[in-house]
Motif scaffolding. Structure first.
Motif, PDB file in Angstrom:
ATOM      1  N   LYS A   8      31.784 -28.855  23.842  1.00 36.74           N
ATOM      2  CA  LYS A   8      31.839 -27.625  24.640  1.00 36.74           C
ATOM      3  C   LYS A   8      31.541 -27.994  26.085  1.00 36.74           C
ATOM      4  O   LYS A   8      30.529 -28.643  26.365  1.00 36.74           O
ATOM      5  CB  LYS A   8      30.803 -26.625  24.123  1.00 36.74           C
ATOM      6  CG  LYS A   8      30.772 -25.295  24.871  1.00 36.74           C
ATOM      7  CD  LYS A   8      29.699 -24.405  24.275  1.00 36.74           C
ATOM      8  CE  LYS A   8      29.649 -23.046  24.988  1.00 36.74           C
ATOM      9  NZ  LYS A   8      28.577 -22.177  24.423  1.00 36.74           N
ATOM     10  N   TYR A  10      31.762 -26.709  30.418  1.00 31.99           N
ATOM     11  CA  TYR A  10      31.895 -25.643  31.430  1.00 31.99           C
ATOM     12  C   TYR A  10      32.706 -26.203  32.588  1.00 31.99           C
ATOM     13  O   TYR A  10      32.406 -27.284  33.104  1.00 31.99           O
ATOM     14  CB  TYR A  10      30.512 -25.199  31.907  1.00 31.99           C
ATOM     15  CG  TYR A  10      30.525 -24.367  33.161  1.00 31.99           C
ATOM     16  CD1 TYR A  10      30.767 -22.998  33.117  1.00 31.99           C
ATOM     17  CD2 TYR A  10      30.306 -24.960  34.408  1.00 31.99           C
ATOM     18  CE1 TYR A  10      30.780 -22.243  34.283  1.00 31.99           C
ATOM     19  CE2 TYR A  10      30.310 -24.209  35.575  1.00 31.99           C
ATOM     20  CZ  TYR A  10      30.547 -22.849  35.503  1.00 31.99           C
ATOM     21  OH  TYR A  10      30.571 -22.106  36.645  1.00 31.99           O
ATOM     22  N   LYS A  12      34.719 -25.371  36.398  1.00 29.71           N
ATOM     23  CA  LYS A  12      34.766 -24.488  37.567  1.00 29.71           C
ATOM     24  C   LYS A  12      35.762 -25.068  38.568  1.00 29.71           C
ATOM     25  O   LYS A  12      35.592 -26.190  39.063  1.00 29.71           O
ATOM     26  CB  LYS A  12      33.382 -24.384  38.218  1.00 29.71           C
ATOM     27  CG  LYS A  12      33.343 -23.666  39.568  1.00 29.71           C
ATOM     28  CD  LYS A  12      33.551 -22.174  39.418  1.00 29.71           C
ATOM     29  CE  LYS A  12      33.257 -21.428  40.726  1.00 29.71           C
ATOM     30  NZ  LYS A  12      34.293 -21.694  41.763  1.00 29.71           N
ATOM     31  N   GLN A  63      28.550 -32.025  30.546  1.00 28.79           N
ATOM     32  CA  GLN A  63      29.223 -30.799  30.102  1.00 28.79           C
ATOM     33  C   GLN A  63      29.728 -29.935  31.248  1.00 28.79           C
ATOM     34  O   GLN A  63      30.413 -28.945  31.007  1.00 28.79           O
ATOM     35  CB  GLN A  63      28.282 -29.950  29.242  1.00 28.79           C
ATOM     36  CG  GLN A  63      27.920 -30.558  27.899  1.00 28.79           C
ATOM     37  CD  GLN A  63      26.710 -31.463  27.964  1.00 28.79           C
ATOM     38  OE1 GLN A  63      25.810 -31.256  28.776  1.00 28.79           O
ATOM     39  NE2 GLN A  63      26.685 -32.478  27.122  1.00 28.79           N
ATOM     40  N   HIS A  64      29.410 -30.274  32.494  1.00 28.37           N
ATOM     41  CA  HIS A  64      29.803 -29.450  33.628  1.00 28.37           C
ATOM     42  C   HIS A  64      30.786 -30.228  34.517  1.00 28.37           C
ATOM     43  O   HIS A  64      30.497 -31.369  34.912  1.00 28.37           O
ATOM     44  CB  HIS A  64      28.586 -29.022  34.461  1.00 28.37           C
ATOM     45  CG  HIS A  64      27.696 -28.047  33.746  1.00 28.37           C
ATOM     46  ND1 HIS A  64      26.860 -28.423  32.731  1.00 28.37           N
ATOM     47  CD2 HIS A  64      27.537 -26.701  33.906  1.00 28.37           C
ATOM     48  CE1 HIS A  64      26.207 -27.355  32.291  1.00 28.37           C
ATOM     49  NE2 HIS A  64      26.596 -26.305  32.977  1.00 28.37           N
ATOM     50  N   LYS A  66      33.279 -29.621  37.978  1.00 33.66           N
ATOM     51  CA  LYS A  66      33.632 -28.739  39.084  1.00 33.66           C
ATOM     52  C   LYS A  66      34.607 -29.444  40.023  1.00 33.66           C
ATOM     53  O   LYS A  66      34.388 -30.602  40.393  1.00 33.66           O
ATOM     54  CB  LYS A  66      32.380 -28.320  39.863  1.00 33.66           C
ATOM     55  CG  LYS A  66      31.400 -27.480  39.051  1.00 33.66           C
ATOM     56  CD  LYS A  66      30.215 -27.029  39.890  1.00 33.66           C
ATOM     57  CE  LYS A  66      29.260 -26.178  39.072  1.00 33.66           C
ATOM     58  NZ  LYS A  66      28.098 -25.714  39.874  1.00 33.66           N
ATOM     59  N   GLU A  99      36.616 -19.993  24.539  1.00 31.72           N
ATOM     60  CA  GLU A  99      35.203 -19.965  24.176  1.00 31.72           C
ATOM     61  C   GLU A  99      34.978 -19.459  22.758  1.00 31.72           C
ATOM     62  O   GLU A  99      33.988 -19.800  22.117  1.00 31.72           O
ATOM     63  CB  GLU A  99      34.419 -19.103  25.175  1.00 31.72           C
ATOM     64  CG  GLU A  99      32.920 -19.229  25.053  1.00 31.72           C
ATOM     65  CD  GLU A  99      32.173 -18.554  26.186  1.00 31.72           C
ATOM     66  OE1 GLU A  99      30.946 -18.683  26.258  1.00 31.72           O
ATOM     67  OE2 GLU A  99      32.838 -17.891  27.009  1.00 31.72           O
ATOM     68  N   GLU A 149      36.498 -19.991  36.598  1.00 32.74           N
ATOM     69  CA  GLU A 149      35.406 -20.682  35.923  1.00 32.74           C
ATOM     70  C   GLU A 149      35.309 -20.147  34.500  1.00 32.74           C
ATOM     71  O   GLU A 149      35.403 -18.948  34.264  1.00 32.74           O
ATOM     72  CB  GLU A 149      34.071 -20.521  36.653  1.00 32.74           C
ATOM     73  CG  GLU A 149      33.604 -19.112  36.880  1.00 32.74           C
ATOM     74  CD  GLU A 149      32.269 -19.086  37.613  1.00 32.74           C
ATOM     75  OE1 GLU A 149      31.361 -19.854  37.218  1.00 32.74           O
ATOM     76  OE2 GLU A 149      32.138 -18.324  38.578  1.00 32.74           O
ATOM     77  N   LEU A 150      35.184 -21.049  33.555  1.00 31.24           N
ATOM     78  CA  LEU A 150      35.143 -20.653  32.154  1.00 31.24           C
ATOM     79  C   LEU A 150      34.533 -21.765  31.309  1.00 31.24           C
ATOM     80  O   LEU A 150      34.376 -22.905  31.762  1.00 31.24           O
ATOM     81  CB  LEU A 150      36.546 -20.304  31.644  1.00 31.24           C
ATOM     82  CG  LEU A 150      37.595 -21.419  31.596  1.00 31.24           C
ATOM     83  CD1 LEU A 150      38.666 -21.076  30.562  1.00 31.24           C
ATOM     84  CD2 LEU A 150      38.274 -21.597  32.953  1.00 31.24           C
ATOM     85  N   THR A 151      34.207 -21.407  30.097  1.00 37.02           N
ATOM     86  CA  THR A 151      33.712 -22.368  29.113  1.00 37.02           C
ATOM     87  C   THR A 151      34.798 -22.595  28.084  1.00 37.02           C
ATOM     88  O   THR A 151      35.380 -21.636  27.566  1.00 37.02           O
ATOM     89  CB  THR A 151      32.440 -21.842  28.426  1.00 37.02           C
ATOM     90  OG1 THR A 151      31.426 -21.638  29.420  1.00 37.02           O
ATOM     91  CG2 THR A 151      31.934 -22.821  27.393  1.00 37.02           C
ATOM     92  N   TRP A 153      36.282 -25.266  24.681  1.00 36.76           N
ATOM     93  CA  TRP A 153      35.952 -26.238  23.649  1.00 36.76           C
ATOM     94  C   TRP A 153      37.069 -27.262  23.564  1.00 36.76           C
ATOM     95  O   TRP A 153      38.245 -26.912  23.639  1.00 36.76           O
ATOM     96  CB  TRP A 153      35.789 -25.556  22.298  1.00 36.76           C
ATOM     97  CG  TRP A 153      34.545 -24.733  22.166  1.00 36.76           C
ATOM     98  CD1 TRP A 153      34.386 -23.450  22.574  1.00 36.76           C
ATOM     99  CD2 TRP A 153      33.297 -25.138  21.601  1.00 36.76           C
ATOM    100  NE1 TRP A 153      33.116 -23.013  22.303  1.00 36.76           N
ATOM    101  CE2 TRP A 153      32.417 -24.038  21.700  1.00 36.76           C
ATOM    102  CE3 TRP A 153      32.844 -26.319  21.024  1.00 36.76           C
ATOM    103  CZ2 TRP A 153      31.108 -24.089  21.232  1.00 36.76           C
ATOM    104  CZ3 TRP A 153      31.538 -26.378  20.554  1.00 36.76           C
ATOM    105  CH2 TRP A 153      30.687 -25.271  20.666  1.00 36.76           C
TER     106      TRP A 153
END
Length: 345
Positions: A8, A10, A12, A63-64, A66, A99, A149-151, A153
């Motif tokens: 998972k 995130y 942006k 996990q992030h 950008k 998500e 921006e979203l999460t 999988w």
């Protein structure tokens, strides 16, 4: 390297740069007018399929992601630079899910394929954009728009030509180790294999990839045992080698249990070509083995192979049976992609 097939993250995208608010100012030149440039566009977040990865382990530690923001517009009608894209690299066979883990956004199966998961925001207009005969000195500029921006999988489904299925401790890992250079964990207890394994197998002049899937139990399609997490790896295989442990008292019931789970899961697993084999043949005497063979043949409605990965008996026959089916299916796929015959409009 630890195998990881679900992650998972995130993401942006970059925001757009703001438009510039500026007026031309030079000595001896009055009424210079507006000269604020437009802001740059924010960078996108791009999911890219690459050939040198086979796991999602990188996304356990990061996990992030950008993308870069667009640069603001400047005076002298200078537009801001666009933000750099953020590239998220994934192995072939990766499915991008929303998500909710159900909505499929993209499937990346070939190296080089790309999917823009989050789009960068547009840059704002500078005040030079708004000048007109009736508004010769605009004193406003647009701000840049926010990027998505979203999460999401990432789910990896192994791309293999053939897959090994069966109940836990059916001898799948032993078979894979015997026919390839793979070194899976082998033990005399159920659920020795906790992660799928891959091995390259050679049968005659043909090479193919064989996947060892952790053992299935009753209720696996609903998440029991290792659940549906690993059943998905079988979706991309062409042929299934169904191993049934010959030391089981009810080989017919064992066979039906696995078939029920494949049917309940869906994904086309039930309709895949299946080769049935009675494994661990070296552990039984000839009379008992013959009885188990007859029971399995009646349940599967086809003649099963008999093999022992420990002694090597029947292993070559199983490999050549897999190679024949894979070759036939590859030929059919090639004909569908490039049909031969006279051209038709």
């Amino acid at each position: 390297m630890k195998f990881l097939d679900l992650a998972k993250i995130y993401i942006k995208a970059g925001d757009g740069g703001d438009g510039g608010l500026s007026f031309r100012r030079e000595k001896f030149i009055e009424f210079g007018g507006p000269d604020g440039g437009d802001g740059g566009r924010g960078g996108n977040v791009v999911i890219e399929c690459v050939a040198n990865l086979n796991t999602l382990i990188d996304y356990r530690y990061q996990q992030h992601f950008k993308a870069q923001r667009g640069v603001n517009g400047m005076g002298r009608n200078r537009a801001g630079a666009n933000g750099a894209d953020c590239i998220v690299k994934v192995p072939p066979g990766t499915v991008v899910l929303d998500e909710d883990q159900e909505t499929v956004l993209a499937e990346l199966t070939e190296p080089g394929e790309r999917y823009i998961a989050a789009k960068g925001g547009n840059g704002g207009f500078g005040n030079a954009h708004f000048k007109s005969p009736t508004n010769q000195a605009p004193r406003h500029a647009n701000p840049g728009l926010a990027g998505d921006e979203l999460t999401i999988w990432l789910r990896l489904k192994l791309i293999a030509d053939a897959g090994l299925v069966g109940l836990p401790n059916a001898g799948k890992s032993t078979f894979l180790a015997a026919v390839s250079g793979a070194k899976p964990k082998i033990g005399a207890y159920p659920f020795t294999t906790l992660n799928p394994g891959l091995g390259v197998v050679r049968a005659g002049d043909s090479d193919f990839v064989l996947a060892d899937i952790p053992g299935l139990i009753e209720g696996a399609h609903e998440g029991a045992g290792l659940g549906t997490r690993f059943l998905g790896h079988l979706e991309r295989t062409k042929v299934l080698l169904h191993l049934v442990d010959a030391t089981e008292d009810d080989v017919a019931g064992v066979y039906r249990t696995v078939r029920r789970e494949l049917k309940a899961y869906g994904g086309g697993l039930e309709s895949k070509k299946e080769i049935v084999a009675l494994s661990k043949a070296d552990a039984l005497d000839a009379e008992t083995l013959e009885a188990r063979f007859a029971d399995l043949k009646k349940a599967a409605r086809k003649t099963p192979l008999v093999l022992s990965a420990v002694t090597g008996a029947g292993v070559k026959e199983a490999l050549f049976a897999l190679a024949r089916e894979i070759g036939r299916l590859r030929k059919d796929e090639a004909e569908e992609t490039n049909p031969s015959g006279p051209w038709r409009p």
